[in-house]
Design a protein around this motif. Sequence first.
Motif, short mmCIF file in Angstrom:
data_model
loop_
_atom_site.label_atom_id
_atom_site.label_comp_id
_atom_site.label_asym_id
_atom_site.label_seq_id
_atom_site.Cartn_x
_atom_site.Cartn_y
_atom_site.Cartn_z
N UNK A 11 1.22 -1.24 0.20
CA UNK A 11 0.12 0.21 0.15
C UNK A 11 0.82 1.20 0.01
N UNK A 12 0.36 2.33 -1.09
CA UNK A 12 1.01 3.25 -1.11
C UNK A 12 0.93 4.60 0.87
N UNK A 13 1.42 4.89 0.77
CA UNK A 13 1.51 5.98 2.35
C UNK A 13 1.95 6.98 1.75
N UNK A 14 0.29 8.05 1.87
CA UNK A 14 -0.55 9.18 0.75
C UNK A 14 0.77 10.21 1.54
N UNK A 15 1.18 10.34 2.65
CA UNK A 15 1.61 11.64 3.83
C UNK A 15 3.14 11.85 2.73
N UNK A 16 4.06 10.63 2.37
CA UNK A 16 5.35 10.45 1.80
C UNK A 16 5.74 11.00 0.68
N UNK A 17 3.95 10.98 -0.35
CA UNK A 17 4.55 12.15 -1.39
C UNK A 17 5.29 13.02 -1.63
N UNK A 18 5.99 13.15 -2.79
CA UNK A 18 6.46 14.31 -2.65
C UNK A 18 5.37 15.10 -3.95
N UNK A 19 3.98 15.78 -3.37
CA UNK A 19 3.11 16.44 -4.49
C UNK A 19 2.32 16.61 -2.40
N UNK A 20 2.40 16.10 -1.89
CA UNK A 20 1.35 16.45 -0.41
C UNK A 20 2.25 17.45 0.79
N UNK A 34 -10.61 19.98 8.24
CA UNK A 34 -9.83 18.32 7.99
C UNK A 34 -10.36 17.05 8.54
N UNK A 35 -10.65 16.48 7.89
CA UNK A 35 -11.28 14.66 8.51
C UNK A 35 -10.35 14.31 9.56
N UNK A 36 -10.62 13.64 10.24
CA UNK A 36 -9.05 12.89 10.71
C UNK A 36 -9.07 11.60 9.76
N UNK A 37 -9.97 11.64 8.92
CA UNK A 37 -9.79 10.50 7.83
C UNK A 37 -8.68 10.82 7.09
N UNK A 38 -8.07 11.70 6.70
CA UNK A 38 -7.96 12.28 5.85
C UNK A 38 -6.00 11.67 5.38
N UNK A 39 -5.85 10.74 4.52
CA UNK A 39 -4.83 10.45 4.42
C UNK A 39 -2.95 11.15 4.75
N UNK A 40 -2.85 12.40 4.41
CA UNK A 40 -2.03 13.34 4.99
C UNK A 40 -1.93 13.55 6.07
#
Length: 75
Positions: free
Chosen positions: A1-10, A38-44
């Motif tokens: 699974x991809x960790x969205x918070x580590x993406x360079x555009x976040x 911001x919702x607690x479920x936001x992956x960032x």
Amino acid sequence: MVDVSQHNLVPEHRVIEEDALEAVLAEYDIDRTDLPKIKRTDPALPDDADVGDVIEITRDSRTTDSATVYRLVIE
């Protein structure tokens, strides 16, 4: 699974400390609940963010070096 918070555009998201938060709220003469949400479920969001925390988001900006915005974490 991809960790969205580590993406360079976040942009960087971090939980702001209470004393720093009080200074921000005083500067803008607002209450915590006046901030955008911001919702607690936001992956960032950082893993340590809880409902009621305020998140500081630092983004790159074309007009300034960086722009800082604040969001209140909600359910």
